[in-house]
Motif scaffolding. Sequence first.
Motif, PDB file in Angstrom:
ATOM      1  N   ASN A 131      83.999  16.919  31.652  1.00 30.64           N
ATOM      2  CA  ASN A 131      83.064  15.957  32.270  1.00 30.64           C
ATOM      3  C   ASN A 131      82.429  14.982  31.278  1.00 30.64           C
ATOM      4  O   ASN A 131      81.418  14.340  31.587  1.00 30.64           O
ATOM      5  CB  ASN A 131      81.938  16.687  33.027  1.00 30.64           C
ATOM      6  CG  ASN A 131      82.479  17.474  34.202  1.00 30.64           C
ATOM      7  OD1 ASN A 131      83.572  17.186  34.722  1.00 30.64           O
ATOM      8  ND2 ASN A 131      81.738  18.489  34.627  1.00 30.64           N
ATOM      9  N   LEU A 132      82.996  14.865  30.051  1.00 34.01           N
ATOM     10  CA  LEU A 132      82.389  13.952  29.079  1.00 34.01           C
ATOM     11  C   LEU A 132      82.467  12.515  29.583  1.00 34.01           C
ATOM     12  O   LEU A 132      81.504  11.748  29.472  1.00 34.01           O
ATOM     13  CB  LEU A 132      83.080  14.081  27.716  1.00 34.01           C
ATOM     14  CG  LEU A 132      82.573  13.124  26.638  1.00 34.01           C
ATOM     15  CD1 LEU A 132      81.097  13.373  26.346  1.00 34.01           C
ATOM     16  CD2 LEU A 132      83.402  13.263  25.363  1.00 34.01           C
ATOM     17  N   LYS A 133      83.610  12.119  30.149  1.00 34.21           N
ATOM     18  CA  LYS A 133      83.760  10.738  30.628  1.00 34.21           C
ATOM     19  C   LYS A 133      82.778  10.451  31.758  1.00 34.21           C
ATOM     20  O   LYS A 133      82.178   9.372  31.832  1.00 34.21           O
ATOM     21  CB  LYS A 133      85.195  10.510  31.101  1.00 34.21           C
ATOM     22  CG  LYS A 133      85.471   9.051  31.491  1.00 34.21           C
ATOM     23  CD  LYS A 133      86.931   8.853  31.849  1.00 34.21           C
ATOM     24  CE  LYS A 133      87.236   7.375  32.133  1.00 34.21           C
ATOM     25  NZ  LYS A 133      86.340   6.781  33.134  1.00 34.21           N
ATOM     26  N   VAL A 134      82.576  11.419  32.643  1.00 29.25           N
ATOM     27  CA  VAL A 134      81.658  11.233  33.762  1.00 29.25           C
ATOM     28  C   VAL A 134      80.240  11.012  33.240  1.00 29.25           C
ATOM     29  O   VAL A 134      79.509  10.129  33.703  1.00 29.25           O
ATOM     30  CB  VAL A 134      81.709  12.451  34.706  1.00 29.25           C
ATOM     31  CG1 VAL A 134      80.636  12.328  35.798  1.00 29.25           C
ATOM     32  CG2 VAL A 134      83.092  12.569  35.333  1.00 29.25           C
ATOM     33  N   GLY A 137      76.126  11.144  26.370  1.00 24.64           N
ATOM     34  CA  GLY A 137      77.366  11.842  26.035  1.00 24.64           C
ATOM     35  C   GLY A 137      77.296  12.483  24.667  1.00 24.64           C
ATOM     36  O   GLY A 137      77.808  13.599  24.454  1.00 24.64           O
ATOM     37  N   ASP A 138      76.645  11.803  23.710  1.00 29.71           N
ATOM     38  CA  ASP A 138      76.486  12.387  22.371  1.00 29.71           C
ATOM     39  C   ASP A 138      75.626  13.636  22.421  1.00 29.71           C
ATOM     40  O   ASP A 138      75.908  14.638  21.739  1.00 29.71           O
ATOM     41  CB  ASP A 138      75.863  11.358  21.418  1.00 29.71           C
ATOM     42  CG  ASP A 138      76.814  10.210  21.114  1.00 29.71           C
ATOM     43  OD1 ASP A 138      78.026  10.369  21.382  1.00 29.71           O
ATOM     44  OD2 ASP A 138      76.348   9.176  20.597  1.00 29.71           O
ATOM     45  N   VAL A 139      74.553  13.593  23.221  1.00 29.06           N
ATOM     46  CA  VAL A 139      73.693  14.776  23.378  1.00 29.06           C
ATOM     47  C   VAL A 139      74.500  15.929  23.966  1.00 29.06           C
ATOM     48  O   VAL A 139      74.378  17.089  23.537  1.00 29.06           O
ATOM     49  CB  VAL A 139      72.482  14.440  24.274  1.00 29.06           C
ATOM     50  CG1 VAL A 139      71.671  15.704  24.568  1.00 29.06           C
ATOM     51  CG2 VAL A 139      71.605  13.387  23.609  1.00 29.06           C
ATOM     52  N   ALA A 175      84.891  23.391  14.321  1.00 29.19           N
ATOM     53  CA  ALA A 175      85.206  22.009  13.957  1.00 29.19           C
ATOM     54  C   ALA A 175      85.401  21.178  15.217  1.00 29.19           C
ATOM     55  O   ALA A 175      85.788  21.686  16.272  1.00 29.19           O
ATOM     56  CB  ALA A 175      86.466  21.960  13.100  1.00 29.19           C
ATOM     57  N   ARG A 176      85.103  19.878  15.060  1.00 29.64           N
ATOM     58  CA  ARG A 176      85.386  18.910  16.126  1.00 29.64           C
ATOM     59  C   ARG A 176      86.567  18.071  15.665  1.00 29.64           C
ATOM     60  O   ARG A 176      86.502  17.405  14.636  1.00 29.64           O
ATOM     61  CB  ARG A 176      84.173  18.029  16.381  1.00 29.64           C
ATOM     62  CG  ARG A 176      84.409  16.997  17.478  1.00 29.64           C
ATOM     63  CD  ARG A 176      83.281  16.008  17.544  1.00 29.64           C
ATOM     64  NE  ARG A 176      83.517  14.971  18.552  1.00 29.64           N
ATOM     65  CZ  ARG A 176      82.993  13.759  18.510  1.00 29.64           C
ATOM     66  NH1 ARG A 176      82.199  13.420  17.494  1.00 29.64           N
ATOM     67  NH2 ARG A 176      83.253  12.882  19.454  1.00 29.64           N
ATOM     68  N   LEU A 177      87.660  18.105  16.448  1.00 30.35           N
ATOM     69  CA  LEU A 177      88.854  17.374  16.075  1.00 30.35           C
ATOM     70  C   LEU A 177      88.744  15.907  16.441  1.00 30.35           C
ATOM     71  O   LEU A 177      89.465  15.067  15.904  1.00 30.35           O
ATOM     72  CB  LEU A 177      90.084  17.990  16.746  1.00 30.35           C
ATOM     73  CG  LEU A 177      90.396  19.444  16.358  1.00 30.35           C
ATOM     74  CD1 LEU A 177      91.693  19.888  17.007  1.00 30.35           C
ATOM     75  CD2 LEU A 177      90.467  19.602  14.859  1.00 30.35           C
ATOM     76  N   GLY A 178      87.857  15.575  17.347  1.00 31.89           N
ATOM     77  CA  GLY A 178      87.722  14.199  17.797  1.00 31.89           C
ATOM     78  C   GLY A 178      87.502  14.172  19.296  1.00 31.89           C
ATOM     79  O   GLY A 178      87.993  15.042  20.036  1.00 31.89           O
ATOM     80  N   GLY A 179      86.756  13.168  19.764  1.00 34.62           N
ATOM     81  CA  GLY A 179      86.525  13.057  21.209  1.00 34.62           C
ATOM     82  C   GLY A 179      85.834  14.298  21.737  1.00 34.62           C
ATOM     83  O   GLY A 179      84.775  14.702  21.259  1.00 34.62           O
ATOM     84  N   ASP A 180      86.473  14.955  22.719  1.00 38.20           N
ATOM     85  CA  ASP A 180      85.884  16.149  23.326  1.00 38.20           C
ATOM     86  C   ASP A 180      86.632  17.417  22.944  1.00 38.20           C
ATOM     87  O   ASP A 180      86.491  18.453  23.595  1.00 38.20           O
ATOM     88  CB  ASP A 180      85.872  15.992  24.849  1.00 38.20           C
ATOM     89  CG  ASP A 180      87.261  15.650  25.400  1.00 38.20           C
ATOM     90  OD1 ASP A 180      88.221  15.635  24.605  1.00 38.20           O
ATOM     91  OD2 ASP A 180      87.373  15.397  26.615  1.00 38.20           O
ATOM     92  N   GLU A 181      87.427  17.390  21.860  1.00 40.59           N
ATOM     93  CA  GLU A 181      88.221  18.551  21.438  1.00 40.59           C
ATOM     94  C   GLU A 181      87.549  19.267  20.271  1.00 40.59           C
ATOM     95  O   GLU A 181      87.135  18.642  19.293  1.00 40.59           O
ATOM     96  CB  GLU A 181      89.625  18.109  21.022  1.00 40.59           C
ATOM     97  CG  GLU A 181      90.485  17.622  22.178  1.00 40.59           C
ATOM     98  CD  GLU A 181      91.903  17.330  21.729  1.00 40.59           C
ATOM     99  OE1 GLU A 181      92.119  17.227  20.506  1.00 40.59           O
ATOM    100  OE2 GLU A 181      92.783  17.230  22.589  1.00 40.59           O
TER     101      GLU A 181
END
Length: 644
Positions: A528-531, A541-543, A563-569
Motif C-alpha cells: 500500500n505504499l503507492k496508495v 509515505g516516508d513515515v 536493509a532496504r534495497l530500494g522503494g518498498d523492498e
Amino acid sequence: MMLNEQTELKTTGLKTLRQIISQYIRLLTVILVVLILNIIVYIQVVNEQQQAYDNAMRTFQQIEQMLAGNQEEIEEVITEYSETCLRSAEAIAYIIQNEPSALESVEELKNIARLVGVDEIHFFDKTGRIYAGTHPEYYDFTFDSGEQMAFFKPMLEDHSLKLVQEITPNTAEEKMMQYSALWSENGEFIVQVGMEPVSVMKATAKNELSYLFSQFRVNLEAHYYAVDIASGQIVGSTELDCLGKNLTEIGLDEKYFSEYEKGFHARVNGRTSYCVFQRAGDNYIGRVIAGRDLYKRIPETTAALAVCLAVIAFALSLAVTRYMDRYVVDGIRSINEKLGRIAEGYLDEVIAVNSSAEFAELSSYINIMKQSILDSNRKMSYVLRKTNMYIGVYEYNERVKRVRFTEYIPRILALDEGETKQLCLDAGSFQRFIDEVRKNPVAGEPETFGVRDRYVKLEEIRDHHEVFGVVIDVTESVNKRKEIEAERDMDLLTGLYNRRGLEQRLSALFEKPEELGSSAAVMIDADNLKVINDTYGHDAGDVYLRAIAELIAGVGTRGCVAARLGGDEFVLFLYGYASAGELEAALQDFKEIQDKKTADLNDEVNVTLKFSFGFGLMKEKDGYQEALREADERMYENKRERKK
C-alpha cells in the motif's frame, strides 16, 4: 598591371623578410634561453655554496662557544673538587686525632674513606713516610718516591701548609687522581686523601671534538672533521671509520684550508664534496657535504625553468609571426596596438626586436620565479606552523628509564596527570603503552590507531636502542571518514543498511561461520505504499516506510541484519540461533505482528502497517543466495494469498 607587380613584389619581399626575422628571433631566443639557464644554474651553485659556508660558520661559532662554556664548567668542577678534597682531609685528620686506634685497622680506615667519600687515605709520619692508610701496598712510600709525591715535600718544613694537588697520575699506578694533604692539629702526622676526579673527567669529555660534533648532526648529509695541524691526523669526525687517518687518505690536502677560506671542492672518501675548514687552536675543524646532496635541488629547478622558457620561446615565435602580419597590414597603427598589449601584460616580437629593456624585465621575472622555488620549503614550513594539527614527539633509550616527549603527547594520547608522570619516568611502561596502542589499528588508515576516544597516526624510528616517535592527532579526519563511510552504507530514509552496506556486513559475517548458527534470509515488501503516497503525499509515505523499517529492525532475539534495497523492498537476515526450531519460532513471532501494528502518518491519520514477507532457511554456509531466492518466492506467494 604595374600596381599588381608592385603588390606582388611587396608581398614577396614581406614573406622573405618575415622568414629572415623569424629565423633570427628563433636563434636569438635559443641563445637567450641557454644563456639564462646557465646564469641561473651558476647563481644556484653560488647560493648553495654560500649557504653551505654560512652553515659551517654558524656551526664553528657554536663549537667555540660550547668549548668556552665547557671550559668554565671544568674550572668550576676542578675548584669544587679541590675544596671537597681538602675538607675531606680535615675531617679525616679530626677523626684520627680523636680515635687514633683506627690507624691499626685497614678495614676501619676504608670505612672512614667510604663515610667521608674519598678513594684513598694515606698517613705520613714526621719524616714524610707512609706508615698507615687504606692501601698497604703504598706503605713506606715517601715524598721522594716520585714526582707526584714530591709535590707535598714542602710540608715537612712548614706545618701550616694545606696543599691540594692538581689532577695528575699517581706514583704507583699512573691513575688519574687528585690529592690533598695537611698536618693534624697536634702535629703528629700528615693525612693525605685521594679522589678520582669523575665529575672533572665527565666535564672534560664534553670538550672532546667527537662529542661536540655529535651535537651538530641536524643535517645528516653533512660530516664534520677535526684535523691536528701538526700531524695532519684526523682526531675527531662524525664518520668514525675516518678517526686516526691522515688527511691524504680521505682525499684532503691541508694547503687548501688556508687558500680557500670560503670553501673548496675535493673528492673526500670517494665522493666529490664541498668543504669548509677553519682553524681552531691546534686543530682545523671542517664541514664536508657531498656535491650530490648540496646541489640536488638544482637539476629539478633548472628543468622547471627550462620548460617555462621553452613555452615562452614558442609563444614569442608565434607572436613574431602575428606581429609581422599585423605590421604589414596595419602599419604604424599596429605598433601602437602591440604597445598597448604590452602594457596589458602580453609579450610580443617588439620585445626582442625593438627594445632590450623588456628582456631585462623578463630576466627579472625569471629571477622571481627562481626565488619562489628556492623559498618554497620555507613557505611550506611557515604554513605548517599555522595549522591547527596537534603533533607530538617522544624520544627514549631502551636502556634508560626516562622518556622525553613534547607538551602535546599527553593530550594526543589522552593521558591524565598520573599516567603522564608514570610513563615519563619509565621507558618500559611507555613502550608497553605504545605496543598496546598498536594493537588497535584503524582499518584503511596506515599507521593509524585508536586510543581511548581518539585516533592517532604513530610512526617510530629505531636506531639500536634509541627510539624516536612522532604522534599526530587525526581524530577529526578519521571520524569524518567514518561518517562518510556510514552514510555511504546506510539508507538515509530508514537508517537501515542499503544494498552496499548489506553486502559489506554479510561479507564480514560470513568470514566467521562459527557465529552464523541457524540462519535465514527474509524478503519483505511494504504493501500500500503507492496508495499512501497518492492519498497523503510522499512525506507520509516516508513515515510509513520508516515505521516498517523500525518494526523489521526489532525482529528476533539473536543476530539481525536489516536493509532496504530500494522503494518498498526490505531484506532481513537472522542468524546466531541455536537450532532451526528456535529460528522458526522467531519467524513465527514476526508473522504474528503482520498487519497488526499501526503508525501515525500525521496528527490526523493513523494507518495499519501492512507488508508481505517470505523466508528461506540457510542450508549451507554459503547458501545465502539460494535462501534469498526461496524467500523472494515465498514473499510473492504471501502477497497473492493476502490479496484474495
